[in-house]
Design a protein around this motif. Structure first.
Motif, PDB file in Angstrom:
ATOM      1  N   TYR A  13       0.814  -1.221   0.000  1.00 46.42           N
ATOM      2  CA  TYR A  13       0.000   0.000   0.000  1.00 46.42           C
ATOM      3  C   TYR A  13       0.844   1.266   0.000  1.00 46.42           C
ATOM      4  O   TYR A  13       0.535   2.223  -0.707  1.00 46.42           O
ATOM      5  N   THR A  14       1.924   1.282   0.781  1.00 43.34           N
ATOM      6  CA  THR A  14       2.763   2.485   0.797  1.00 43.34           C
ATOM      7  C   THR A  14       3.487   2.654  -0.536  1.00 43.34           C
ATOM      8  O   THR A  14       3.652   3.774  -1.007  1.00 43.34           O
ATOM      9  N   TYR A  17       0.842   3.940  -3.045  1.00 43.78           N
ATOM     10  CA  TYR A  17       0.496   5.325  -2.762  1.00 43.78           C
ATOM     11  C   TYR A  17       1.605   6.270  -3.200  1.00 43.78           C
ATOM     12  O   TYR A  17       1.338   7.322  -3.794  1.00 43.78           O
ATOM     13  N   LEU A  63      -5.924  -4.880  -6.553  1.00 48.28           N
ATOM     14  CA  LEU A  63      -4.615  -4.223  -6.468  1.00 48.28           C
ATOM     15  C   LEU A  63      -3.808  -4.409  -7.747  1.00 48.28           C
ATOM     16  O   LEU A  63      -3.117  -3.489  -8.189  1.00 48.28           O
TER      17      LEU A  63
END
Length: 143
Positions: A13-14, A17, A63
């Protein structure tokens, strides 16, 4: 902030992002710097892709789609709307997951506006959020 989050905890996720932020940043840069900014985003997209295959997540399909859509968004930064539309048409629309629908709408809308195809852009306009609409208008105005 995003870079600090990524440094303290390298997760899928990081990485996603941070890649997304670099792509967004590319929209606001002049042409000579865009490719370098996109190179940075590609580093984090590749990192995210590697983490996607390592992690056991319930929403892997969504994703993986997000990764593909962010790569398509890179083409929009480079002002290649025809390639954006071609790649979007290859996606299986029936399998789009959640928030990815909003990104697809933004990509179609912006690409059609860059091509001055108001008829097709109008079809996507209701699906684009107010924030994405403003971003799209900035992109169209500056390309």
């Amino acid at each position: 902030m995003e870079l600090l989050n990524y440094r303290s905890e390298k997760t899928l996720y990081t990485a996603l992002y941070l890649a997304s932020k670099y792509i967004d940043y590319g929209f606001y840069m002049h042409a000579g710097v865009k490719s370098e900014i996109l190179d940075l985003s590609t580093v984090y997209l590749n990192e995210a892709r590697g983490l996607l295959h390592q992690d056991s997540l319930d929403n892997k399909a969504a994703l993986a789609q997000r990764l593909e859509l962010l790569e398509i968004e890179q083409l929009l930064v480079l002002n290649k709307p025809k390639k954006v539309i071609r790649k979007l048409k290859r996606l299986d629309k029936g399998e789009l997951q959640g928030a990815n629908n909003q990104l697809v709408a933004f990509l179609y809308f912006t690409a059609y506006r860059l091509l001055h195809d108001e008829k097709n852009a109008a079809l996507w306009r209701p699906k684009v959020s107010a924030i994405d609409f403003e971003k799209a208008m900035f992109i169209v105005k500056n390309n």
